[in-house]
Motif scaffolding. Structure first.
Motif, PDB file in Angstrom:
ATOM      1  N   GLU A 123     -71.117 -12.364 -11.050  1.00  0.00           N
ATOM      2  CA  GLU A 123     -71.385 -13.728 -10.605  1.00  0.00           C
ATOM      3  C   GLU A 123     -70.397 -14.741 -11.156  1.00  0.00           C
ATOM      4  OE1 GLU A 123     -75.387 -15.198 -11.062  1.00  0.00           O
ATOM      5  OE2 GLU A 123     -76.164 -13.178 -10.700  1.00  0.00           O
ATOM      6  N   ALA A 128     -69.335 -21.965  -8.441  1.00  0.00           N
ATOM      7  CA  ALA A 128     -70.683 -22.523  -8.591  1.00  0.00           C
ATOM      8  C   ALA A 128     -71.658 -21.454  -8.131  1.00  0.00           C
ATOM      9  CB  ALA A 128     -70.849 -23.782  -7.759  1.00  0.00           C
ATOM     10  N   PRO A 129     -72.714 -21.195  -8.891  1.00  0.00           N
ATOM     11  CA  PRO A 129     -73.598 -20.089  -8.535  1.00  0.00           C
ATOM     12  C   PRO A 129     -74.351 -20.338  -7.232  1.00  0.00           C
ATOM     13  CG  PRO A 129     -74.449 -21.298 -10.422  1.00  0.00           C
ATOM     14  CD  PRO A 129     -73.125 -21.885 -10.102  1.00  0.00           C
ATOM     15  N   PHE A 134     -82.747 -17.098 -10.186  1.00  0.00           N
ATOM     16  CA  PHE A 134     -82.681 -17.830 -11.445  1.00  0.00           C
ATOM     17  C   PHE A 134     -81.758 -19.044 -11.331  1.00  0.00           C
ATOM     18  CE2 PHE A 134     -80.683 -18.560 -15.586  1.00  0.00           C
ATOM     19  CZ  PHE A 134     -81.799 -18.725 -16.388  1.00  0.00           C
ATOM     20  N   ASN A 135     -80.647 -18.860 -10.605  1.00  0.00           N
ATOM     21  CA  ASN A 135     -79.649 -19.929 -10.513  1.00  0.00           C
ATOM     22  C   ASN A 135     -80.123 -21.129  -9.701  1.00  0.00           C
ATOM     23  OD1 ASN A 135     -77.764 -18.664 -12.103  1.00  0.00           O
ATOM     24  ND2 ASN A 135     -76.958 -17.480 -10.371  1.00  0.00           N
ATOM     25  N   ILE A 137     -82.374 -22.995 -10.527  1.00  0.00           N
ATOM     26  CA  ILE A 137     -82.671 -24.122 -11.423  1.00  0.00           C
ATOM     27  C   ILE A 137     -81.435 -24.958 -11.712  1.00  0.00           C
ATOM     28  CG2 ILE A 137     -84.729 -23.191 -12.544  1.00  0.00           C
ATOM     29  CD1 ILE A 137     -83.024 -22.303 -14.852  1.00  0.00           C
ATOM     30  N   VAL A 138     -80.250 -24.357 -11.655  1.00  0.00           N
ATOM     31  CA  VAL A 138     -79.062 -25.170 -11.920  1.00  0.00           C
ATOM     32  C   VAL A 138     -78.889 -26.209 -10.820  1.00  0.00           C
ATOM     33  CG1 VAL A 138     -77.252 -23.826 -10.761  1.00  0.00           C
ATOM     34  CG2 VAL A 138     -76.731 -25.079 -12.816  1.00  0.00           C
ATOM     35  N   TRP A 139     -79.330 -25.864  -9.609  1.00  0.00           N
ATOM     36  CA  TRP A 139     -79.199 -26.811  -8.501  1.00  0.00           C
ATOM     37  C   TRP A 139     -80.362 -27.786  -8.441  1.00  0.00           C
ATOM     38  CZ3 TRP A 139     -74.774 -27.356  -6.149  1.00  0.00           C
ATOM     39  CH2 TRP A 139     -73.863 -26.295  -6.132  1.00  0.00           C
ATOM     40  N   MET A 141     -82.133 -28.928 -11.029  1.00  0.00           N
ATOM     41  CA  MET A 141     -82.206 -29.848 -12.164  1.00  0.00           C
ATOM     42  C   MET A 141     -81.649 -31.243 -11.851  1.00  0.00           C
ATOM     43  SD  MET A 141     -83.441 -30.060 -15.118  1.00  0.00           S
ATOM     44  CE  MET A 141     -83.520 -28.741 -16.300  1.00  0.00           C
TER      45      MET A 141
ATOM     46  N   TRP B 367     -75.845 -30.790 -18.267  1.00  0.00           N
ATOM     47  CA  TRP B 367     -76.582 -29.623 -17.774  1.00  0.00           C
ATOM     48  C   TRP B 367     -75.605 -28.569 -17.236  1.00  0.00           C
ATOM     49  CZ3 TRP B 367     -80.509 -26.647 -17.875  1.00  0.00           C
ATOM     50  CH2 TRP B 367     -80.882 -25.867 -16.775  1.00  0.00           C
ATOM     51  N   PHE B 371     -75.289 -24.896 -18.913  1.00  0.00           N
ATOM     52  CA  PHE B 371     -76.013 -23.864 -18.165  1.00  0.00           C
ATOM     53  C   PHE B 371     -75.428 -22.463 -18.325  1.00  0.00           C
ATOM     54  CE2 PHE B 371     -77.003 -21.325 -14.439  1.00  0.00           C
ATOM     55  CZ  PHE B 371     -78.380 -21.357 -14.474  1.00  0.00           C
ATOM     56  N   SER B 382     -73.133 -13.746 -16.906  1.00  0.00           N
ATOM     57  CA  SER B 382     -72.260 -14.901 -17.038  1.00  0.00           C
ATOM     58  C   SER B 382     -72.072 -15.571 -15.684  1.00  0.00           C
ATOM     59  CB  SER B 382     -70.888 -14.472 -17.569  1.00  0.00           C
ATOM     60  OG  SER B 382     -71.041 -13.863 -18.825  1.00  0.00           O
ATOM     61  N   SER B 384     -70.235 -19.183 -13.728  1.00  0.00           N
ATOM     62  CA  SER B 384     -69.302 -20.301 -13.883  1.00  0.00           C
ATOM     63  C   SER B 384     -69.914 -21.527 -13.227  1.00  0.00           C
ATOM     64  CB  SER B 384     -67.971 -19.988 -13.195  1.00  0.00           C
ATOM     65  OG  SER B 384     -67.500 -18.737 -13.581  1.00  0.00           O
TER      66      SER B 384
END
Lengths: 210, 708
Positions: A123, A128-129, A134-135, A137-139, A141, B367, B371, B382, B384
């Protein structure tokens, strides 16, 4: 500011009636409430809309070259610290750019190309994931931060305004104070010290005749 | 030299420790001599850090390769100028530079602290000395720039990282490091005032001025960094949302929030808690930046100063965090505002929204930076987080911020009436809509960009409208137009300086929107004599010139650039390569082509580093940049060329001087006679008398704006 100033400067006799009583403040606040929440809501909706729109990619509209350059920016160079393919001149990055172009020529979609590289490098190769699992949450937040922050601002303002309304009486000024204020203003004008208020008075007299 | 440096650092540590402890004890026990003596310790510490820095600099100039740091970052063939900058090119040296900058700024902060701040100054001095002591400890025990090579000294050093051999190196790193560590100064003022129980607004002016100063320095450093990346790194970009960029950007954002909301405290006595909290956040974020820069857990392209000091810096960051917010919570009950926001439609409320948006960008960015660490810990995978993420999530918030930049100044303090809204918003709104309509009519279909340009027009006209009305009023008062404008600006420098900075932000936004939405790119491979077309340019590859310098082999491409009439060429040139025979380009240019310049981008190969650096060829106009990068020189004599058009890119750099001008105007002290109006003076007197009375003096509440 311009308004208050003009009332003092232009209409000294009538100013007593122009200064709001606590009751008048409360009434004003009530009439303001609607527009306030409307503004807060429109700001938030505008933000959400922009969030949504900024993600619009029209893959079909792009030429193969444009697609390739866009993908160069979405993929990381695996051996360079924190650089996308686009930024890197490393050999592996150049090779990966070639693969991107070959796969586009073969008719692969952007998603297929991304998946191909994820299968090889993990990944971490995506700049950008993906917004899944799980990922997600990065978007999510940022929306939480923006929404929570907007709510906090509205809450603080409402709270403060309630206090202002409660303390309405003390926000008013006495007649003596206002006369002193006017006197001091005259002093400033005569001594040529007064900077900005001159302009404001001028401009507000233009905008607020009477 | 090494010994001299170490001795200076040891003395400095002793002095700063004495200063910190002495200042606190002197103040608590009421020993004025001790307080004064400690204050002078700040000056002595500045002297010691200067001596240590001079020692290292001398070692560089003398090519003293017995010192490890000098050996690793310099050699005898390095140009003299770059020998100087090698001083801060690595971890240890840059830490010494940071200490040096902090010590000088601390001394200045103590010298220029106003008299009425005297009661709080000992605490400020203690905070400054404590921070300095930390850097002395790091330099002495964890990252000494004066460590010597065991055995005999080598004759030759290694060298500076080739990417750092650029004029930008003279300005970007020292400016940005000074800006980051400089946040300590306003923080120390505010926290010093809090500890002393000086709850009034005595610290506001000095914290505002020092805050704007470090904010301006940091902003300038960021901008120069972007310009440097654009001209040297050879990828056509200027900002990549790299973690190291982000950790410098975040404190700047928070300081931006601070210099806005401190105006509300200055004018209306509100937001006291909030202003202190902002300085605390900025200070802790600056520490976070140090931590991530010096061995933090995230991957960055800027790893010139990486080290294993992570644990040391995160410890200091935690101490800062606990200290700053400890004091804050301790004094929280005393920080209540006198007054409150009365209406959503007021300048106060718009400042609050501006603060919210700035902090939202900061929080989202933070964040994104942490992250990957979080993901590693939680799933052992991992990931990016790079530009695509940040552009998408921060872009809209930044655009909202630009919008509020136009709305806020048009709203009066306290409360706006519907009438004044109509009055002031008519022109800006009309201009924004006109621009949107005009751009759509001209066939531009990137409608996010079109709306963004409309917003920029709105903000620009809002600023111009204020200037126009103010100037016109003065003109009616008898001043000639230029004099009227000059008097308007100098009548309220903080405000109009702020507007000038807003114009700089608009210029920056124009460049960002242009390059993000309208860039074009073509990759071609050209043999000598061949041409390629991009947009309205034809680029002809003339020749390759190879050269060798002491530290590198260079390969330079000579490229002629022609402005062409695109319709003269068929669209047939697939891959944009031009058929030279068809257009009879051999030995001449096509009629209608106009030679507008020659670009000479090059690649340098540094054997000692096994590293390639690329210098791009750029032709700038106000409308667009033609940007050429030689990505490869092939064995058959051809050059692999990346050609791009970066529309409006030059506006990014135009914003720099405007930004500086605005900051200078905002900071420029008013002549003494103008500094306070009679009303201000009376009001101040009342405030002093009535500081502790529950009911604030009437004038503060009258809502009549002082001349500010």
């Amino acid at each position: 500011m311009w308004l208050n100033r003009s009332k003092i400067a232009l209409d000294p006799l009538a100013r007593g009636s122009n200064w709001p009583t606590s009751r008048a403040i409360q009434m004003n606040l009530a009439s303001n409430r609607l527009s306030a929440s409307r503004i807060a809501a429109s700001i938030f909706i505008g933000l959400c809309l922009l969030f949504a729109l900024s993600g619009c990619v029209r893959e079909d509209d792009l030429t193969p070259d444009q697609r390739a350059f866009a993908l160069d920016r979405e993929l990381m160079c695996p051996v360079c610290d924190g650089q996308t393919l686009d930024q890197s001149h490393a050999q592996i990055a150049e090779d990966m750019k070639l693969i991107v172009r070959e796969k586009i020529a073969e008719g692969d979609s952007n998603q297929e190309i991304r998946d191909y590289f994820v299968a090889r490098y993990g990944e971490i190769v995506l700049a950008a994931p993906e917004a899944s699992g799980f990922n997600l949450i990065v978007w999510l937040m940022p929306a939480v931060i923006a929404g929570g922050g907007a709510l906090a601002v509205v809450w603080v303002l409402k709270n403060m305004r309630r206090q202002a309304a409660a303390a309405g009486g003390s926000q008013d000024v006495t007649l003596a104070d206002r006369q002193l204020e006017k006197y001091l203003e005259q002093v400033d004008r005569d001594t040529g010290v007064d900077g900005d208020s001159l302009a404001n008075r001028g401009s507000s007299s233009e905008s607020e005749p009477g | 030299m090494a010994d001299l440096g170490v001795i200076a650092l040891l003395l400095g540590l002793g002095i700063s420790a004495y200063t910190m402890v002495g200042s606190l004890i002197g103040q608590h026990r009421g020993v004025p001599e001790l307080v004064v003596s400690s204050r002078r310790g700040i000056y002595l510490s500045a002297l010691m850090s200067t001596v240590a820095s001079a020692a290292l600099l001398t070692a560089f100039l003398q090519n003293d390769f017995s010192i490890v740091y000098v050996r690793d970052h310099s050699n005898t063939v390095l140009e003299r100028g770059f020998t100087l900058v090698a001083f801060y090119a690595g971890n240890e040296g840059s830490l010494l530079y940071i200490l040096f900058a902090l010590a000088l700024m601390s001394a200045a902060a103590v010298i220029w602290a106003p008299g009425r701040f005297a009661r709080s100054l000992p605490y400020t001095v203690a905070i400054l000395a404590g921070t300095q002591a930390f850097y002395y400890i790091v330099l002495l025990f964890f990252a000494s720039p004066f460590e010597t090579v065991p055995g005999t000294a080598p004759d030759e050093g290694i060298s500076l990282n080739p990417l750092l051999e650029h004029p930008g190196m003279y300005s970007h790193p020292p400016i940005i490091m000074a800006g980051l560590v400089g946040i300590t100064i306003p923080f120390a003022y505010a926290t010093g005032a809090l500890i002393s129980g000086n709850y009034g607004d005595d610290w506001v002016d000095i914290a505002r001025v020092s805050g704007i100063l470090v904010w301006g320095v940091l902003g300038l450093g960021l901008l120069i960094g972007a310009w440097w990346a654009y001209t040297i790194l050879g990828w056509g970009g200027y900002w990549s949302w790299d973690p190291i960029e982000n950790v410098a950007f975040m404190p700047w954002l928070v300081m931006t929030a601070f210099i806005h909301s401190i105006m509300v405290q200055k004018r209306r006595g509100m937001f006291r808690m909030w202003n202190v909290a902002l300085l605390n956040i900025a200070f802790v974020l600056a520490q976070l930046g140090m931590f991530i820069n010096r061995g933090g857990p995230v991957v960055s392209v800027h790893s010139f100063a990486s080290s294993s000091l992570g644990a040391v810096f995160i410890t200091f960051m935690m101490i800062s965090l606990a200290f700053a917010f400890g004091v804050f919570l301790w004094r929280y009950p005393q920080l209540k505002s006198d007054r409150t926001v009365e209406s959503f439609l007021s300048r106060e409320a718009s400042f609050l929204v501006n603060n919210f948006l700035l902090l939202a960008v900061t929080a989202v960015t933070l964040w994104g930076v942490v992250f990957p660490v979080f993901s590693d810990l939680a799933r052992d995978v991992s990931v990016s987080i790079s530009a695509p993420y940040f552009n998408r999530v921060n872009g809209p918030i930044l655009l909202a911020m630009v919008t509020i930049m136009g709305v806020g100044p048009l709203l009066p303090w306290r409360k706006a009436s519907a009438r004044s809204l109509r009055n002031w918003f008519a022109w800006p709104t009309g201009a924004g809509l006109a621009v949107i309509a005009g751009l759509f009519a001209s066939g531009i279909d990137e409608w996010v960009a079109v709306i963004a340009f409309g917003i920029l027009a709105f903000v620009a006209v809002a600023i111009l409208e204020e200037w126009w009305r103010g100037t016109a009023a003065r003109h009616r008062g008898g001043d000639s137009w230029p004099v009227a404008y000059w008097r308007l600006i100098s009548g309220n420098r903080p405000r109009h300086g702020g507007y000038i900075v807003h114009l700089a932000v608009l210029a920056l936004a124009i460049g960002i929107i242009g390059t993000q939405f309208f860039d074009q790119r073509v990759d071609v491979s050209l043999m000598p004599g061949e041409s390629a077309i991009i947009d309205n340019y034809r680029v002809e590859f003339i020749e390759v010139i190879e050269g060798a310098r002491a530290d590198r082999l260079t390969t330079q491409a000579t490229l002629d650039v022609f402005q062409i009439n695109r319709s003269e060429y068929d669209a047939d040139s697939g891959g944009y390569l031009v058929d030279a025979n068809k257009y009879n380009l051999n030995g001449g240019s096509y009629p209608g082509d106009r030679h507008i310049g020659t670009l000479e981008p090059w690649q340098g190969f540094y054997p000692a580093f096994n590293q390639v650096s690329v210098r791009s060829g750029i032709r700038s106009t106000l409308l667009e940049d033609l940007y050429l990068i030689p990505s490869n020189f092939n064995a058959d004599g051809s050059v692999a060329l990346r050609m791009s058009i970066n529309p409006l890119a030059v506006w990014l750099w135009i914003s720099g001087p405007i930004f500086l001008l605005g900051t200078a105007v905002a900071l420029w002290p008013a002549p003494a006679i103008e500094r306070s109006t009679a009303r201000d003076r009376i009001r101040n007197k009342q405030r002093l008398v009535a500081t502790d009375s529950p009911e604030a003096p009437a004038f503060q509440q009258s809502g009549v704006a002082p001349t500010e």
